[in-house]
Motif scaffolding. Structure first.
Motif, PDB file in Angstrom:
ATOM      1  N   ASN A  91       7.248  -3.856  -6.600  1.00 37.02           N
ATOM      2  CA  ASN A  91       6.172  -2.886  -6.468  1.00 37.02           C
ATOM      3  C   ASN A  91       4.884  -3.353  -7.123  1.00 37.02           C
ATOM      4  OD1 ASN A  91       5.871  -0.318  -5.427  1.00 37.02           O
ATOM      5  ND2 ASN A  91       7.724   0.350  -6.504  1.00 37.02           N
ATOM      6  N   GLY A  92       3.771  -3.337  -6.380  1.00 36.03           N
ATOM      7  CA  GLY A  92       2.485  -3.637  -6.994  1.00 36.03           C
ATOM      8  C   GLY A  92       2.254  -5.106  -7.275  1.00 36.03           C
ATOM      9  N   LYS A 141       1.573  -7.906  -2.576  1.00 33.62           N
ATOM     10  CA  LYS A 141       1.983  -8.342  -1.232  1.00 33.62           C
ATOM     11  C   LYS A 141       1.061  -7.766  -0.148  1.00 33.62           C
ATOM     12  CE  LYS A 141       6.105  -6.454  -1.706  1.00 33.62           C
ATOM     13  NZ  LYS A 141       5.937  -5.762  -3.008  1.00 33.62           N
ATOM     14  N   THR A 142       0.824  -6.465  -0.240  1.00 31.29           N
ATOM     15  CA  THR A 142      -0.027  -5.829   0.766  1.00 31.29           C
ATOM     16  C   THR A 142      -1.458  -6.352   0.684  1.00 31.29           C
ATOM     17  OG1 THR A 142       1.339  -3.842   0.775  1.00 31.29           O
ATOM     18  CG2 THR A 142      -0.921  -3.590   1.547  1.00 31.29           C
ATOM     19  N   THR A 143      -1.939  -6.495  -0.547  1.00 23.93           N
ATOM     20  CA  THR A 143      -3.280  -7.042  -0.733  1.00 23.93           C
ATOM     21  C   THR A 143      -3.397  -8.407  -0.059  1.00 23.93           C
ATOM     22  OG1 THR A 143      -3.324  -5.927  -2.873  1.00 23.93           O
ATOM     23  CG2 THR A 143      -5.008  -7.602  -2.483  1.00 23.93           C
ATOM     24  N   GLU A 147       1.737  -1.841   6.316  1.00 28.40           N
ATOM     25  CA  GLU A 147       2.631  -1.032   5.488  1.00 28.40           C
ATOM     26  C   GLU A 147       2.465   0.442   5.857  1.00 28.40           C
ATOM     27  OE1 GLU A 147       3.404  -1.552   0.951  1.00 28.40           O
ATOM     28  OE2 GLU A 147       1.557  -0.438   1.167  1.00 28.40           O
TER      29      GLU A 147
HETATM   30  N1  LIG Z   1      -6.976   0.598  -3.071  1.00 29.76           N
HETATM   31  C1  LIG Z   1      -6.681   0.109  -4.281  1.00 29.76           C
HETATM   32  N2  LIG Z   1      -7.537   0.292  -5.309  1.00 29.76           N
HETATM   33  C2  LIG Z   1      -7.260  -0.192  -6.540  1.00 29.76           C
HETATM   34  N3  LIG Z   1      -6.175  -0.903  -6.839  1.00 29.76           N
HETATM   35  C3  LIG Z   1      -5.294  -1.130  -5.863  1.00 29.76           C
HETATM   36  C4  LIG Z   1      -5.496  -0.625  -4.529  1.00 29.76           C
HETATM   37  N4  LIG Z   1      -4.448  -1.008  -3.769  1.00 29.76           N
HETATM   38  C5  LIG Z   1      -3.633  -1.698  -4.582  1.00 29.76           C
HETATM   39  N5  LIG Z   1      -4.129  -1.775  -5.838  1.00 29.76           N
HETATM   40  C6  LIG Z   1      -3.522  -2.479  -6.973  1.00 29.76           C
HETATM   41  O1  LIG Z   1      -3.381  -3.836  -6.630  1.00 29.76           O
HETATM   42  C7  LIG Z   1      -2.130  -4.330  -7.045  1.00 29.76           C
HETATM   43  C8  LIG Z   1      -1.381  -4.894  -5.862  1.00 29.76           C
HETATM   44  O2  LIG Z   1      -1.078  -3.842  -4.964  1.00 29.76           O
HETATM   45  P1  LIG Z   1      -0.372  -4.081  -3.559  1.00 29.76           P
HETATM   46  O3  LIG Z   1      -0.420  -2.790  -2.819  1.00 29.76           O
HETATM   47  O4  LIG Z   1      -0.969  -5.261  -2.914  1.00 29.76           O
HETATM   48  O5  LIG Z   1       1.118  -4.383  -4.001  1.00 29.76           O
HETATM   49  P2  LIG Z   1       2.439  -4.495  -3.119  1.00 29.76           P
HETATM   50  O6  LIG Z   1       3.118  -5.732  -3.565  1.00 29.76           O
HETATM   51  O7  LIG Z   1       2.120  -4.372  -1.697  1.00 29.76           O
HETATM   52  O8  LIG Z   1       3.251  -3.242  -3.604  1.00 29.76           O
HETATM   53  P3  LIG Z   1       4.306  -2.332  -2.805  1.00 29.76           P
HETATM   54  O9  LIG Z   1       5.595  -3.059  -2.802  1.00 29.76           O
HETATM   55  O10 LIG Z   1       4.372  -1.079  -3.608  1.00 29.76           O
HETATM   56  O11 LIG Z   1       3.753  -2.109  -1.436  1.00 29.76           O
HETATM   57  C9  LIG Z   1      -1.418  -3.174  -7.717  1.00 29.76           C
HETATM   58  O12 LIG Z   1      -1.592  -3.305  -9.110  1.00 29.76           O
HETATM   59  C10 LIG Z   1      -2.121  -1.967  -7.217  1.00 29.76           C
HETATM   60  O13 LIG Z   1      -2.118  -0.953  -8.187  1.00 29.76           O
END
Ligand SMILES: Nc1ncnc2c1ncn2[C@@H]1O[C@H](COP(=O)(O)OP(=O)(O)OP(=O)(O)O)[C@@H](O)[C@H]1O
Ligand SMILES: [Mg+2]
Lengths: 291, 234
Positions: B37-38, B41-43, B84
């Motif tokens: 989580n976090g 990956k999505t970023t 996602e």
């Molecule tokens: N719109 C946003 N504004 C500020 N911070 C963000 C935003 N989206 C994500 N983050 C932060 O960026 C970091 C990476 O988030 P991301 O969504 O890319 O993670 P992830 O690996 O896709 O997580 P998950 O498995 O929950 O989908 C996290 O610390 C998150 O809190």
């Protein structure tokens, strides 16, 4: 009795159609960008005043009208490019203030470029009234109603039958997903502002032979169109049309049976009541799920 | 090499979420990107699609530098994403969602592609005139995949396609992912469900708070003690 009622109804439907066109402009822009564009009324003014002054320069009337619609469309593009797109991450309140600023700017510009006098245009096909069941309707009113119906049908076709129309709906629902399928969201926004400006300008041309126009005419028409859009549920095209017609008819009946001094008051009483009892309007949906 | 990312940094405001990612995907490969989580990956996937700003690094696709290319350009080049949370266009019909997937190829007749999607996901054919928002989670996932495939992607980015689905549906989705790979689509699969993803992947990357900490063949990562402890609960 019936004649009197019909007379008020015709006049209400005519102004209702105009409010509907202006309201549709609000709905289009709101849907695409979630901006409430308080410069919408200025497009109406530019349509009417533009046609008057371009025609005065010797251009044949139909062409002058077309050029005025183009002028308004360009101003719509400029509003999106220069004001809205630059401040995309600004709060809704900021964006609203920007559109109010833009409307003051356009009005000031019109005062300088045109003048402060009232102007009118000849009716499109004469002024001989048509008798219907003891009431009369002017040919210009029929033009207003007819062109409004045609525009509504065209918009309906555009949004339900063309991929571009659906891309606008998709963008309004989920801009991120829209970008991921390759929709150019900025182009969609630009198009919505242009389309909305063109709609307003057409309304402005249609109504000028009936009510005449001047540089300030956009203030009241913009407010009425806003009321129509709110009454119908912001963002609902169908709602804006219904809201416009209801508003126009209620105004005309109120002016006829109560007193014409209350004409504008009625619009605002209706809108306050609507906001109070139905905060999302007649056809609005709650939340982000609106089309 | 189809996709080659070097030193990619990205974030939200002053918070950096990716601290210099190096990752590559060869043509025809299925690469898994796993992480908690976090982790970012999505970023990362959003940066690849051009809907998330990049502060440093480069993204090369089929030899071309696309770091600054618009999202629509990337779709035209062949990069499609299944985001996602599905992100289907809820008020529009299932079929309109699919047609919009082919937005960059409008002008071409979508009939054959639609039939292909309905063959792949028969349930979508039955629901083709229903509003996408009324579908179940699994059906929306299929729709989101169908929508992305309508663009004829060479590189398909999948962001947690198994999220929130029943085990049965997860199996179905992963079968389709494998089938697409066999049809020659290159796939970058992001998953929290590390076991399922690594099991079908040629190679995998482990992302931890914005940094790639491990990389290797899918099966090697599955056997890796660190991965087993952190992501597989073993
Ligand atoms: N719109 C946003 N504004 C500020 N911070 C963000 C935003 N989206 C994500 N983050 C932060 O960026 C970091 C990476 O988030 P991301 O969504 O890319 O993670 P992830 O690996 O896709 O997580 P998950 O498995 O929950 O989908 C996290 O610390 C998150 O809190
Ligand atoms: Mg994620």
């Amino acid at each position: 009795m019936l004649g009197e009622f019909l007379q008020y109804l015709f006049s209400g439907l005519t102004s209702g159609a105009i409010y509907a066109l202006v309201g549709l402009g609000f709905a289009l822009i709101y849907n695409a960008s979630h901006v409430i564009n308080f410069a919408q009324g200025e497009f109406v003014m530019l349509g009417g005043m533009g046609t008057v002054f371009i025609a005065a320069a010797g251009v044949p009337l139909p062409l002058a009208g077309l050029l005025a619609v183009l002028l308004a469309t360009v101003v719509g593009f400029a509003l999106e490019k220069l004001a809205v797109e630059q401040t995309r991450n600004a709060s809704v309140v900021t964006l609203i203030i920007i559109t109010i600023g833009a409307s003051i700017f356009v009005r000031g510009g019109a005062q300088v470029a045109f003048d402060k006098q009232f102007h009118t245009l000849p009716s499109f096909s004469g002024d001989t009234p048509i008798n219907i069941l003891g009431a009369t309707i002017t040919p210009q009113s029929l033009w207003v109603l007819g062109i409004t119906v045609v525009i509504v049908l065209l918009l309906q076709y555009f949004f339900t039958r063309t991929l571009l129309g659906k891309a606008i709906l998709a963008t309004s629902h989920n801009p991120m997903a829209a970008r991921l399928v390759g929709i150019n969201v900025n182009a969609i926004l630009l198009m919505s502002f242009g389309l909305s400006a063109a709609l307003g300008a057409v309304a402005g041309i249609l109504i000028t032979p009936i009510t005449s126009t001047n540089y300030e005419v956009g203030i009241m028409l913009g407010l009425k169109g806003f009321c129509a859009a709110i009454l119908g549920g912001l963002g609902s095209g169908f709602g804006a049309i219904a809201g416009g017609v209801i508003l126009g008819v209620a105004e005309a009946l109120g002016a006829g049976y109560i007193s014409s001094e209350y004409k504008d008051v009625i619009a605002f009483v209706i809108i306050l009541a609507a906001l109070f009892f139905m905060p999302s309007g007649l056809f609005g949906k709650r939340g982000t799920d609106r089309v | 090499m189809l996709l080659d990312v070097k030193g990619l940094k990205s974030g939200y405001g002053r918070i950096e979420a990716l601290h210099g990612i190096d990752l590559s995907v060869n043509k025809g490969e299925l690469v898994a990107l796993v992480g908690a989580n976090g982790a970012g990956k999505t970023t990362f996937l959003r940066a690849l699609s051009g809907v998330q700003g990049v502060t440093a690094g480069t993204i090369r696709y089929a030899g071309e530098d696309i770091t600054r290319a618009s999202p629509q350009k990337r779709v035209t080049l062949g990069i499609s994403q299944v985001p996602e949370g599905r992100q289907v266009f809820g008020p529009l019909t299932v079929e309109d969602n699919l047609r919009l997937g082919a937005f960059k190829r409008r002008g071409e007749d979508p009939a054959a592609d639609l039939e292909r999607m309905y063959g792949l996901f028969p349930i979508l054919k039955k629901k083709r005139l229903d509003a996408a928002g009324t579908l179940s989670g699994g059906q929306q996932q299929m729709l989101a995949m169908g929508r992305a495939l309508m663009a004829h992607p060479d590189l398909l980015l999948l962001d947690e396609p198994s999220m929130g689905l029943s085990p049965l549906l997860v199996g179905e989705i992963f079968n389709i992912v494998q089938m697409l790979k066999e049809q020659g689509v290159t796939i970058l699969l992001v998953e929290q469900n590390a076991y399922a993803a690594l099991a079908i992947a040629d190679r995998g990357y482990v992302l931890e708070t914005g940094t790639i900490t491990l990389t290797g063949a899918g099966t090697d990562l599955l056997a890796n003690d660190q991965v087993r402890a952190a992501y597989l609960g073993m």
